[in-house]
Design a protein around this motif. Structure first.
Motif, PDB file in Angstrom:
ATOM      1  N   ARG A 198       0.793  -1.086  -0.049  1.00 45.38           N
ATOM      2  CA  ARG A 198       0.026  -0.024   0.067  1.00 45.38           C
ATOM      3  C   ARG A 198       0.795   1.465  -0.086  1.00 45.38           C
ATOM      4  O   ARG A 198       1.685   1.268   0.815  1.00 45.38           O
ATOM      5  CB  ARG A 198      -0.886   0.100   1.119  1.00 45.38           C
ATOM      6  CG  ARG A 198      -2.050   1.190   1.055  1.00 45.38           C
ATOM      7  CD  ARG A 198      -3.062   0.894   2.396  1.00 45.38           C
ATOM      8  NE  ARG A 198      -3.890   1.777   2.296  1.00 45.38           N
ATOM      9  CZ  ARG A 198      -5.168   1.815   1.807  1.00 45.38           C
ATOM     10  NH1 ARG A 198      -5.595   0.764   1.076  1.00 45.38           N
ATOM     11  NH2 ARG A 198      -6.039   2.738   1.783  1.00 45.38           N
TER      12      ARG A 198
ATOM     13  N   ALA B 194      -4.049  -2.944  -9.489  1.00 44.55           N
ATOM     14  CA  ALA B 194      -4.231  -1.571  -8.267  1.00 44.55           C
ATOM     15  C   ALA B 194      -5.658  -1.478  -7.842  1.00 44.55           C
ATOM     16  O   ALA B 194      -6.206  -1.665  -8.790  1.00 44.55           O
ATOM     17  CB  ALA B 194      -3.421  -0.414  -8.926  1.00 44.55           C
TER      18      ALA B 194
ATOM     19  N   TYR C  52      -7.460   1.901  -6.109  1.00 44.91           N
ATOM     20  CA  TYR C  52      -7.434   3.211  -5.639  1.00 44.91           C
ATOM     21  C   TYR C  52      -8.564   3.686  -5.101  1.00 44.91           C
ATOM     22  O   TYR C  52      -9.571   3.719  -5.743  1.00 44.91           O
ATOM     23  CB  TYR C  52      -6.831   4.155  -6.779  1.00 44.91           C
ATOM     24  CG  TYR C  52      -6.862   5.742  -6.355  1.00 44.91           C
ATOM     25  CD1 TYR C  52      -5.611   5.866  -5.392  1.00 44.91           C
ATOM     26  CD2 TYR C  52      -7.578   6.720  -6.677  1.00 44.91           C
ATOM     27  CE1 TYR C  52      -5.286   7.211  -5.077  1.00 44.91           C
ATOM     28  CE2 TYR C  52      -7.071   7.818  -6.233  1.00 44.91           C
ATOM     29  CZ  TYR C  52      -6.036   8.196  -5.428  1.00 44.91           C
ATOM     30  OH  TYR C  52      -5.918   9.411  -4.964  1.00 44.91           O
TER      31      TYR C  52
ATOM     32  N   LEU D  60      -3.610   3.793  -2.150  1.00 43.45           N
ATOM     33  CA  LEU D  60      -3.283   3.160  -3.358  1.00 43.45           C
ATOM     34  C   LEU D  60      -2.677   1.925  -3.068  1.00 43.45           C
ATOM     35  O   LEU D  60      -1.679   1.858  -2.163  1.00 43.45           O
ATOM     36  CB  LEU D  60      -2.521   3.642  -4.597  1.00 43.45           C
ATOM     37  CG  LEU D  60      -1.929   3.037  -5.520  1.00 43.45           C
ATOM     38  CD1 LEU D  60      -2.999   2.812  -6.356  1.00 43.45           C
ATOM     39  CD2 LEU D  60      -0.903   3.659  -6.510  1.00 43.45           C
TER      40      LEU D  60
END
Length: 820
Positions: free
Chosen positions: A564, A608, A610, A569
């Motif tokens: 992280r 990813a 976010y 993110l």
């Protein structure tokens, strides 16, 4: 002459001493019937104009420059009380009686409502008085939670009220059973005469930077019956409540604020009383939704001060009968003569859906804010991803630390509760049993140095029907640096064993830097999508996995690194190798007139997630997301590596998902999910995209995910985009006294295409170049009970892919929801 001057000086000093003298009186206001404290009672001194109000605990303190001869106590819904003061009183116990219920009055309201002027002034000054508009602030909060039984059933100050009238029955009473029941009742009566059902305390430091950077650190926690609690009961729900917002969050639901723009057209405001505090006037206004107005509204009282037209006190509860189990009260004070800020918050709960021996549990939470600093020197870099965390020694704080922060000492009942329940907790090892709550969040039940993985206990789908198994992982009792685990499960329909093992290393805990090595022999949905960091809860309303039947047998091994960064993110990268064997008989043309049903892949993967300004709570030794008001985005890239570790296919695969919920002032909430994918290169159907259908003639249920009128294997794409749109009207469209269903409108659509479709054989499918459309209506909460509800829904399929027979385009479903 000198004597005259001395006399004048003495008379002048005596006059000033008289003028400077203050008359003080303290007391407590209570409900005469239940003996519970009454907050915000108006107290008029000597027939006015000066007065005060009781605080959130019913306590009051009067300071007057003139002798106190008479006090008048008034509270909405109670008979007013006038009390003559002799001057000998030091402390007053005031018991107010509920006003008798009269026939409903027919009131002719004038065109001018005096409360509207005050409400409009308070609304116009929201920005000036809203603590959320302050640039920065810090405070310390002490929170106490007490649980017992419904005061209507158990009055701790009058145990005779435990004796209820027996119900009529035609059967002869069983003497032995009656004696046993009587003994049990007496034992329970004796226990609750000396103890509460539950008691918890916490002390936490809170910091805030506008617009929404929050940080809360639990300094101390104590929970009756537990020796080493890994959590703390905090006032997070009541802290999130702000009457100054257009929409207020109230314990999992969203309501229109009584101080929202245009609230006088929605709410019935009534000026009930006026009191005075020095040069300021306090206007006491009751509010509730206007008759005939259908919206999610609150009811209660507002105490608005003429000093900046700020809220000094508020009482709020849902206007819906089934929601009246929660009542919140806030008390504001002006800090340092600058800004109004909440200093006391109380919340009362009644768990209406749970009965214990015909008694309803109730809980009372009190929070007291101290050390309030409106001008701290905070830095944004000090606010980490975890917004709520607990210090490791929070459960070890000595008694003098607690005594310093409690607003009052523990009473005899509270001391007895700690003593009794702590002894009982040690005797039955309550700490070990209480870890089931941790299991709900972590999906693991610790047993010594290993934990049982609840994900692998049981699974249901159309391919296996039922799978039973067991999963184990080492936990932090063995090592905090690494975890070794495995699982095995047996599917009863396919009569096959599945198993797997993994080894993970926690390389750097502050950033969740972790290396994970995995090997499995299992099944996966053919053409399905697996996103990084997409972890549904153990109990989920997504039922789509239950109806999936097109599975691939998969041998998988991988190495992944996750971390992280940048606060919001999460990143993941790794290498994986898979061998997939379709169970459907599907074959793929790998060369001219040469087909295969056994596929080997080697993939380099990067993913990813976010979530901007997501709040995360560190509790139960795990990070728990508290959500965000911004979109959550998932991205994943996979590259097929040909001739690397037996990989046979070269391609590029892109996947994305975006989720966002919008709250509307008067129209409910809208949830939007956008998904899309693209595969460029040479790949069989196992690594493409199915249509995400959820229709199954054998299971007429709303699955929550996917297309409700599309079969799971009906469409195949190597590129697609889909929109899932749900608007929850709640009870805004229809509401009656005894029937208030929740309505949700749903529209889903998708476009897709597929190159070289002739290479895919033995798999009946279509493509979506012309667009797939469906819409539906869910009528939820038709039947409610406990923590669940049931409803009905209907979906209709239309557009280029509608079916020839009209009725075949409809899908009637049952809806089910689990709530806590």
């Amino acid at each position: 002459m000198k004597n005259i001057l001395v006399v004048l000086v003495l008379l002048f000093g005596l006059h000033n001493l008289v003028l400077a003298q203050h008359y003080t009186l303290q007391g407590l206001t209570r409900d005469a019937n239940s003996n519970t404290p009454l907050p915000f009672v108006s107290i008029l001194i000597n027939n006015g104009p000066n007065g005060t109000t009781s605080d959130i605990d019913g306590k009051f303190q009067i300071k007057s420059k003139e002798p106190i001869r008479q006090l008048t106590f008034s509270y909405l819904g109670y008979d007013p009380l006038k009390l003559e003061i002799t001057g000998a009183e030091n402390f007053l116990n005031i018991n107010l009686k509920s006003a008798e219920t009269n026939l409903q009055e027919v009131t002719v309201r004038a065109n001018f409502n005096p409360a509207h002027r005050i409400i409009k002034l308070a609304t116009a000054n929201r920005k000036n008085n809203d603590p959320a508009q302050l640039p920065q602030y810090t405070y310390r909060v002490y929170t106490k939670t007490v649980a017992t039984f419904d005061p209507e059933k158990v009055n701790l100050t009058d145990t005779l009220r435990l004796q209820e009238k027996p119900k009529k029955t035609n059967r002869k009473p069983d003497a032995k059973a009656s004696a046993a029941d009587s003994a049990d009742d007496k034992e329970m009566e004796e226990f609750f005469r000396k103890n509460y059902l539950f008691l918890a305390e916490s002390i936490a430091d809170h910091a805030f930077i506008k617009p929404d950077l929050d940080k809360e650190t639990v300094l101390a926690t104590r929970i009756s019956g537990l020796q080493h609690p890994t959590f703390a009961l905090l006032s997070t729900d009541s802290k999130a409540f702000s009457v100054y917002s257009e929409l207020v969050n109230f314990f999992g639901k969203t309501f229109l604020s009584p101080l929202s723009e245009g609230s006088t057209r929605k709410y019935d405001f009534r000026l009930e009383d006026t009191t005075y505090a020095g040069a300021d006037t306090i206007f006491i206004i009751s509010y509730k939704p206007l008759e005939g107005k259908n919206f999610e509204g609150l009811k209660g009282q507002l105490h608005i001060s003429s000093d900046g037209w700020a809220v000094e006190n508020i009482i709020a509860e849902s206007n819906e009968k089934e929601q009246q189990g929660v009542r919140l009260q806030q008390h504001y004070e002006k800090i340092g003569g600058q800004k109004w800020f909440p200093v006391q918050v109380t919340t009362d709960y009644i768990v209406k859906t749970l009965l214990v021996n015909d008694r309803k549990p109730v809980a009372f939470t009190r929070s007291y804010y101290t050390n309030i600093n409106l001008n701290p020197e905070l830095k944004r870099r000090d606010f980490k991803a975890v917004t709520i965390k607990m210090n490791p020694d929070a459960h070890k704080q000595p008694e003098d630390f607690w005594a310093k922060h409690r607003p009052d000492t523990l009473n005899a009942l509270e001391r007895s509760t700690y003593h009794t329940l702590d002894s009982l907790g040690r005797k039955v090892n309550l700490d070990a049993k209480f870890r089931i709550m941790e299991a709900i969040f972590s999906k693991q039940v610790p047993v010594g140095p290993v934990s049982i993985d609840l994900n692998h206990i049981a699974k249901i789908n159309r391919y296996e029907t039922v799978r039973l198994g067991l999963g184990l992982h080492t936990n932090e009792k063995l090592s905090g640096f690494f975890s070794l685990g495995g699982y095995a499960g047996y599917g009863f329909r396919d009569k096959a064993l599945k198993y797997g093992t993994d080894l993970s290393f926690n390389l750097y805990k502050p950033s969740n830097l972790k290396l994970t090595l995995t090997h499995t022999e299992d099944i996966q949905e053919s053409g399905g999508t697996v996103l990084p960091f997409y972890n549904p809860p153990l109990i989920s309303n997504n039922l789509r996995p239950f109806i999936v039947r097109n599975m691939d047998k998969v041998t998988h091994q991988s190495a992944f690194l996750s971390v992280r960064v940048l606060k919001y993110l999460d990143l993941q990268t790794g290498l994986q190798q898979e061998n997939k064997r379709p169970s459907s008989g599907y074959t793929y043309e790998v060369a001219s007139d040469k087909f295969s049903s056994n596929f080997h892949f080697t993939e380099a993967v990067a993913g990813a997630r976010y979530a901007f300004r997501e709040q995360v709570m560190r509790m139960f030794n795990h990070n728990i997301s508290l959500g965000t008001n911004y979109p959550v985005v998932w991205l994943q890239y996979r590259q097929g590596l040909e001739n690397v570790l037996n990989g046979e296919y070269a391609y590029h695969k892109y996947i994305t998902r975006i989720e966002k919920t919008f709250k509307h002032k008067s129209l409910g909430t809208t949830r939007i999910d956008l998904t899309g994918g693209l595969v460029q290169g040479n790949a069989p159907a196992t690594n493409l995209f199915n249509g995400n259908g959820s229709f199954d003639t054998g299971y007429r249920v709303y699955t929550g995910e996917g297309f409700q009128t599309m079969a799971p294997t009906e469409f195949l794409s190597d590129r697609y985009a889909a929109l899932y749109l749900r608007h929850n009207f709640g009870k805004l469209l229809y509401r009656s006294k005894n029937f208030a269903p929740s309505l949700t409108a749903v529209t889903n659509l998708a476009y897709g295409s597929l190159k070289d479709r002739e290479r895919h054989q033995n798999l009946g499918f279509k493509t979506m170049e012309k667009g797939f459309y469906e819409s539906g209506l869910l009528v939820n909460d038709l039947v409610k009970g406990g923590f669940s509800s049931i409803g009905l829904g209907a979906f209709y399929r239309y557009g280029a892919y509608r079916k020839p027979e009209l009725l075949d385009n409809f899908n009637l479903v049952l809806t089910a929801a689990v709530t806590f």
